[in-house]
Design an enzyme around this catalytic site. Structure first.
Site, PDB file in Angstrom:
ATOM      1  N   CYS A  98       0.847  -1.188   0.000  1.00  0.00           N
ATOM      2  CA  CYS A  98       0.000   0.000   0.000  1.00  0.00           C
ATOM      3  C   CYS A  98       0.888   1.246   0.000  1.00  0.00           C
ATOM      4  O   CYS A  98       1.802   1.364   0.815  1.00  0.00           O
ATOM      5  CB  CYS A  98      -0.899  -0.054   1.234  1.00  0.00           C
ATOM      6  SG  CYS A  98      -1.084   1.471   2.118  1.00  0.00           S
ATOM      7  N   GLU A  99       0.631   2.149  -0.940  1.00  0.00           N
ATOM      8  CA  GLU A  99       1.517   3.306  -1.060  1.00  0.00           C
ATOM      9  C   GLU A  99       1.287   4.336   0.033  1.00  0.00           C
ATOM     10  O   GLU A  99       2.101   5.236   0.214  1.00  0.00           O
ATOM     11  CB  GLU A  99       1.375   3.949  -2.442  1.00  0.00           C
ATOM     12  CG  GLU A  99       0.072   4.648  -2.700  1.00  0.00           C
ATOM     13  CD  GLU A  99      -0.007   5.202  -4.122  1.00  0.00           C
ATOM     14  OE1 GLU A  99       0.747   4.728  -4.996  1.00  0.00           O
ATOM     15  OE2 GLU A  99      -0.822   6.098  -4.353  1.00  0.00           O
ATOM     16  N   HIS A 100       0.214   4.213   0.759  1.00  0.00           N
ATOM     17  CA  HIS A 100      -0.049   5.186   1.831  1.00  0.00           C
ATOM     18  C   HIS A 100       0.682   4.840   3.119  1.00  0.00           C
ATOM     19  O   HIS A 100       0.975   5.728   3.915  1.00  0.00           O
ATOM     20  CB  HIS A 100      -1.556   5.281   2.108  1.00  0.00           C
ATOM     21  CG  HIS A 100      -2.342   5.731   0.914  1.00  0.00           C
ATOM     22  ND1 HIS A 100      -3.567   5.199   0.556  1.00  0.00           N
ATOM     23  CD2 HIS A 100      -2.037   6.654  -0.028  1.00  0.00           C
ATOM     24  CE1 HIS A 100      -3.987   5.786  -0.549  1.00  0.00           C
ATOM     25  NE2 HIS A 100      -3.088   6.664  -0.920  1.00  0.00           N
ATOM     26  N   HIS A 101       0.932   3.563   3.357  1.00  0.00           N
ATOM     27  CA  HIS A 101       1.579   3.140   4.607  1.00  0.00           C
ATOM     28  C   HIS A 101       2.819   2.285   4.382  1.00  0.00           C
ATOM     29  O   HIS A 101       3.490   1.927   5.343  1.00  0.00           O
ATOM     30  CB  HIS A 101       0.586   2.350   5.467  1.00  0.00           C
ATOM     31  CG  HIS A 101      -0.644   3.123   5.837  1.00  0.00           C
ATOM     32  ND1 HIS A 101      -1.792   3.110   5.086  1.00  0.00           N
ATOM     33  CD2 HIS A 101      -0.879   3.965   6.878  1.00  0.00           C
ATOM     34  CE1 HIS A 101      -2.692   3.891   5.641  1.00  0.00           C
ATOM     35  NE2 HIS A 101      -2.174   4.428   6.730  1.00  0.00           N
ATOM     36  N   GLN A 139      -5.093  -0.487  -4.273  1.00  0.00           N
ATOM     37  CA  GLN A 139      -5.761  -1.651  -4.859  1.00  0.00           C
ATOM     38  C   GLN A 139      -6.561  -1.281  -6.111  1.00  0.00           C
ATOM     39  O   GLN A 139      -6.624  -2.046  -7.075  1.00  0.00           O
ATOM     40  CB  GLN A 139      -6.665  -2.296  -3.799  1.00  0.00           C
ATOM     41  CG  GLN A 139      -7.246  -3.624  -4.252  1.00  0.00           C
ATOM     42  CD  GLN A 139      -8.088  -4.273  -3.183  1.00  0.00           C
ATOM     43  OE1 GLN A 139      -7.788  -4.137  -1.993  1.00  0.00           O
ATOM     44  NE2 GLN A 139      -9.132  -4.965  -3.577  1.00  0.00           N
ATOM     45  N   HIS A 167      -5.719  -5.569   3.905  1.00  0.00           N
ATOM     46  CA  HIS A 167      -4.662  -4.573   4.031  1.00  0.00           C
ATOM     47  C   HIS A 167      -4.137  -4.556   5.457  1.00  0.00           C
ATOM     48  O   HIS A 167      -4.888  -4.308   6.399  1.00  0.00           O
ATOM     49  CB  HIS A 167      -5.217  -3.179   3.670  1.00  0.00           C
ATOM     50  CG  HIS A 167      -5.589  -3.045   2.216  1.00  0.00           C
ATOM     51  ND1 HIS A 167      -4.986  -2.141   1.375  1.00  0.00           N
ATOM     52  CD2 HIS A 167      -6.484  -3.732   1.459  1.00  0.00           C
ATOM     53  CE1 HIS A 167      -5.494  -2.261   0.158  1.00  0.00           C
ATOM     54  NE2 HIS A 167      -6.411  -3.215   0.183  1.00  0.00           N
ATOM     55  N   CYS A 169      -2.381  -2.390   6.819  1.00  0.00           N
ATOM     56  CA  CYS A 169      -2.520  -1.059   7.432  1.00  0.00           C
ATOM     57  C   CYS A 169      -3.880  -0.909   8.100  1.00  0.00           C
ATOM     58  O   CYS A 169      -4.044  -0.113   9.013  1.00  0.00           O
ATOM     59  CB  CYS A 169      -2.294   0.047   6.397  1.00  0.00           C
ATOM     60  SG  CYS A 169      -3.408  -0.004   4.978  1.00  0.00           S
TER      61      CYS A 169
HETATM   62 ZN   LIG Z   1      -2.486   1.624   3.721  1.00  0.00          ZN
END
Ligand SMILES: [Zn+2]
Length: 209
Positions: A98-101, A139, A167, A169
């Site tokens: 996941c590119e956010h976390h 995703q 996920h 995260c």
């Molecule tokens: Zn994430």
């Protein structure tokens, strides 16, 4: 939790080409060593001593999809056919970040298409999924990139892609219920236009498990 996306949603693109595998080698390890210090740990204790290098190696592998070309994966494995029934490859394992976390998300990907005089070797579809999964992803984008690439390379009558993933995260931080999975889908061509085609796809991936 359930989400649906389609190719009409504008999603920020990831770069196709990037630095070679070995460029800047060691830079990530140095940053990880600093990070370990910031977390209040001792980077010199035995268990952590080689962690920065191990992490860098793992991360470079998990992002190796930036250095692959989808056309190259599929070219050479495309065949002319008269077959025009649905081709389904289900339960392709997906592991992505996941590119956010920068935490993993993982699950299953199901891919279907109806050929238009051209098919591709089945194992190439799994390789294509891996290629896009081994990038920093969301995703929704992963799902639509797989669909769009098959659309571009095979010009099929239609293509459908469904990804179900958990996920870390979300589940590790207790943000959502621990068992929740996110579902995304991208439907192009006849998969978008015909409910009957979508239903056939869904029954093929749900049935026979
Ligand atoms: Zn994430």
């Amino acid at each position: 939790m359930s989400k649906t996306t389609n190719s009409k949603i504008a999603i920020e693109e990831t770069p196709e080409l990037s630095i070679p595998d070995t460029e800047g080698s060691g830079n990530i390890a140095a940053l990880v060593r600093q990070m370990i210090v910031q977390l209040g740990e001792d980077p010199n204790r035995e268990g952590l001593r080689r962690t920065p290098e191990r992490f860098e190696k793992a991360l470079r592998y998990l992002t190796s999809g930036y250095r692959q070309d989808p056309a190259k994966i599929l070219n050479g494995a495309m065949f002319s056919v008269t077959y025009d029934e649905m081709v389904v490859v289900k339960d392709i394992e997906v592991y992505s970040l996941c590119e956010h976390h920068l935490l993993p998300f993982f699950g299953k990907c199901h891919v279907a298409y109806i050929p238009n005089k051209k098919v591709v070797g089945l194992s190439k579809i799994a390789r294509l999924v891996n290629m896009y999964a081994r990038r920093l992803q969301i995703q929704e984008r992963l799902t639509s990139q797989i669909a769009q690439t098959l659309e571009d390379q095979l010009s099929p009558q239609g293509v459908g892609v469904i990804v179900e993933a958990r996920h870390l995260c979300m589940v590790m931080r207790g943000v959502e219920k621990q068992n929740s999975a996110a579902m995304t889908s991208a439907m192009l061509g006849v998969f978008r236009e015909s409910k009957q085609t979508r239903d056939e796809f869904l029954s093929l991936i749900r049935g026979g498990k």
